[in-house]
Design a protein around this motif. Sequence first.
Motif, PDB file in Angstrom:
ATOM      1  N   THR A   1      16.798  -1.334  82.556  1.00 12.60           N
ATOM      2  CA  THR A   1      15.585  -1.958  83.110  1.00 12.60           C
ATOM      3  C   THR A   1      14.814  -2.677  81.997  1.00 12.60           C
ATOM      4  O   THR A   1      14.304  -3.783  82.210  1.00 12.60           O
ATOM      5  CB  THR A   1      14.703  -0.890  83.787  1.00 12.60           C
ATOM      6  OG1 THR A   1      15.512  -0.136  84.683  1.00 12.60           O
ATOM      7  CG2 THR A   1      13.556  -1.508  84.556  1.00 12.60           C
TER       8      THR A   1
ATOM      9  N   TYR B   1      22.319   4.157  91.381  1.00 14.88           N
ATOM     10  CA  TYR B   1      21.240   4.345  92.349  1.00 14.88           C
ATOM     11  C   TYR B   1      19.898   4.507  91.624  1.00 14.88           C
ATOM     12  O   TYR B   1      18.885   3.916  92.008  1.00 14.88           O
ATOM     13  CB  TYR B   1      21.509   5.568  93.238  1.00 14.88           C
ATOM     14  CG  TYR B   1      20.351   5.806  94.163  1.00 14.88           C
ATOM     15  CD1 TYR B   1      20.233   5.098  95.345  1.00 14.88           C
ATOM     16  CD2 TYR B   1      19.317   6.665  93.786  1.00 14.88           C
ATOM     17  CE1 TYR B   1      19.138   5.259  96.154  1.00 14.88           C
ATOM     18  CE2 TYR B   1      18.212   6.831  94.592  1.00 14.88           C
ATOM     19  CZ  TYR B   1      18.125   6.132  95.776  1.00 14.88           C
ATOM     20  OH  TYR B   1      17.027   6.278  96.563  1.00 14.88           O
TER      21      TYR B   1
ATOM     22  N   TRP C   1      19.164   3.410  88.724  1.00 16.51           N
ATOM     23  CA  TRP C   1      18.775   2.120  88.139  1.00 16.51           C
ATOM     24  C   TRP C   1      18.072   1.254  89.183  1.00 16.51           C
ATOM     25  O   TRP C   1      17.047   0.642  88.898  1.00 16.51           O
ATOM     26  CB  TRP C   1      20.006   1.388  87.573  1.00 16.51           C
ATOM     27  CG  TRP C   1      19.632   0.107  86.879  1.00 16.51           C
ATOM     28  CD1 TRP C   1      18.578  -0.075  86.021  1.00 16.51           C
ATOM     29  CD2 TRP C   1      20.281  -1.165  86.987  1.00 16.51           C
ATOM     30  NE1 TRP C   1      18.540  -1.394  85.584  1.00 16.51           N
ATOM     31  CE2 TRP C   1      19.572  -2.070  86.164  1.00 16.51           C
ATOM     32  CE3 TRP C   1      21.390  -1.625  87.688  1.00 16.51           C
ATOM     33  CZ2 TRP C   1      19.950  -3.406  86.030  1.00 16.51           C
ATOM     34  CZ3 TRP C   1      21.755  -2.950  87.551  1.00 16.51           C
ATOM     35  CH2 TRP C   1      21.035  -3.825  86.724  1.00 16.51           C
ATOM     36  N   LEU C   2      18.623   1.259  90.410  1.00 14.59           N
ATOM     37  CA  LEU C   2      17.996   0.522  91.509  1.00 14.59           C
ATOM     38  C   LEU C   2      16.553   1.010  91.711  1.00 14.59           C
ATOM     39  O   LEU C   2      15.629   0.204  91.858  1.00 14.59           O
ATOM     40  CB  LEU C   2      18.816   0.711  92.790  1.00 14.59           C
ATOM     41  CG  LEU C   2      18.209   0.124  94.063  1.00 14.59           C
ATOM     42  CD1 LEU C   2      18.413  -1.381  94.099  1.00 14.59           C
ATOM     43  CD2 LEU C   2      18.820   0.753  95.304  1.00 14.59           C
TER      44      LEU C   2
END
Lengths: 228, 42
Positions: free
Chosen positions: A49, A187, A189-190
């Motif tokens: 991120t 997931y 990271w999303l």
Amino acid sequence: MKTPVLIAIVVVVALLAFGLYQALVVAPTDQLQGDVYRIIYYHVPSAWTAFLLFFVNFCASIWYLFRRDSISDAIAVTTAEIGVVFCTIVLITGPIWARPVWGIWWTWDARLTSTLLMWLIYISYLILRRFSTGGQTPLLAAALAVFGFADVPFVYLSIRYFRTQHPQPVIGGGGKLDPGMLHIMLYNWLAFVALAALLCWFRYQLERKQKDVEETIALESLLEGSPR
Amino acid sequence: MNPIPFLYAAYIVTWVIHGVFILTLVTRYRKADRELREFQKK
């Protein structure tokens, strides 16, 4: 607070809560490291991120250098600040993970040192934005951001081209990760990207508000006939 | 060495950092909003 913002907050909190549940409960235990490896579900998504936010900062800074518009300048400062937050998490969770696994908190290898350098570059960017009062500040900050971004690919590639203590990347590298673990990491990271987007939206609103205050002060000074 | 406290420490530190950052955002926004309203009153 407007309804779409409230909905966005609820969605992000739900994504993060489900990610936390998957990371701590659903993900299988690692054979070598045991449960402490679960730090990966916060450490690596935070790093990705931060990279993403620094890339947006780089694009916005280039755009500002060509167009000199206030929106790209606001996006640049917003993404740099949130990127520093995620990079700080990487630099703190990394040593916490390293201590039980490597037996040391820190080592001056290429990956760790270049990550610290990246953090310092963006901290200096924010210090420049905060304390420089001249009209050229956004221009200088944009130039610093463009040159500073050169460290970001170096951080990613450092574990390929240097012999380091740090493991290989789990995507596009030699690192191996169980598909079940990789799925949970993606997931998370999303969820972190969704959190970053929400934080960026709030920080962007703050930047606009601060610009309004500055413009009002300037207008008042003009009306009084005595520049401050 | 029991590694579990390290796992919890990493997760707690992450949320403390995010929490502190959100708090600073709210504080700065309220300050800017208050300043703007004071100027508009004048």
